[in-house]
Write a protein that holds these residues in place. Structure first.
Motif: not given
Length: 274
Positions: A157-179
């Motif tokens: 929800k926080e990720v979605s909220r932040c993207l919406n706040h700055y009017k960003l398309s999610p396809e240009f934003f990434g989340i990195e998860i360590t193995e």
């Protein structure tokens, strides 16, 4: 179970000695049965420093001591920088530059990492919005999600909220998860990855080769990018087949590949061959 310390190695004041004794007792109680644990001077000093860093870290955001830096991602196809990984740095006015591997575990242990992760997320989204205003409309930015954040049901929800706040398309934003986090959290991490993917962001598996990810993870998760750990990049010239095998594995699962920590022209040329 008993915790054992010695004076003055474990502290010169009563408060320090009691803190060290409690730490030693806690370590001893982690084992089943009658155990004792001797807390030596070096460990005691590190624990005291950890406690001090934890206290200082609690106000680092408000005092504007934290900053983000960017590790560029270079495309071997377009020969251009196409994105960057957002990294966190802490510049303390007295201690100087505190290495991430020194303060991040402390932040995770004290749960301060949740506030820090959200701060980094906001900084990254703000930077990406500014880059797009400047004309870099297809530039990608990614942030790291800590193991604690992956256990936080509100994180998507926080990720979605932040993207919406700055009017960003999610396809240009990434989340990195360590193995390592993926392996340790298992089902929790799997569900989190799937939820984040539903938002539309890119998912990268970071530090690949260090956490013993099973092929089931690669097959079951909606991953986009596999990042080869720097330790393998460092061995690229001496043991090129190690990287070859990882690239072939990624291709089998239709994943993009990023080699971390390319620092020499020789490494770059070797990767171009692949």
């Amino acid at each position: 179970s008993a915790g054992i310390i010695s004076y003055p190695e474990a502290g010169s004041r009563v408060e320090e000695l009691m803190q060290s004794a409690n730490q030693a007792r806690h370590q001893a109680s982690r084992y089943t049965g009658n155990y004792w644990y001797l807390l030596d001077g070096m460990i005691a000093a590190k624990l005291r420093e950890d406690k001090w860093l934890e206290s200082e870290l609690s106000s680092a955001i408000q005092l504007q001591q934290l900053r983000v830096v960017f590790q560029p991602q270079y495309s071997l196809i377009t020969k251009k920088i196409i994105g960057a990984e957002v990294l966190l740095r802490w510049h303390h006015p007295e201690f100087g530059m505190v290495p991430p591997d020194r303060f991040i575990p402390i932040a995770e242990h004290s749960s301060q990492i949740l506030d820090i992760d959200l701060w980094v997320l906001n900084q990254a989204c703000q930077c990406l919005a500014k880059l797009q205003e400047l004309g870099f409309t297809e530039f990608h930015l990614s942030v790291n999600a800590s193991a604690t954040e992956l256990s936080n049901p509100n994180y998507p929800k926080e990720v979605s909220r932040c993207l919406n706040h700055y009017k960003l398309s999610p396809e240009f934003f990434g989340i990195e998860i360590t193995e390592t986090a993926l392996v340790e959290l298992d089902d929790v991490a799997r569900n989190m990855v799937k939820t984040l993917k539903e938002i539309g962001v890119e998912i990268s598996l970071d530090d690949f080769g260090t956490g013993y990810t099973s092929l089931n993870h690669l097959a079951a998760l909606p991953l986009d990018i596999l990042k080869i750990d720097k330790s393998y990049t460092d061995q690229l010239l001496e043991h090129p087949k190690l990287v070859d095998s990882i690239i072939q594995l990624a291709e089998a699962f239709n994943l993009q590949v990023i080699a971390e920590g390319v620092e020499t022209q020789a490494q770059l040329q070797e990767l171009i061959k692949k």
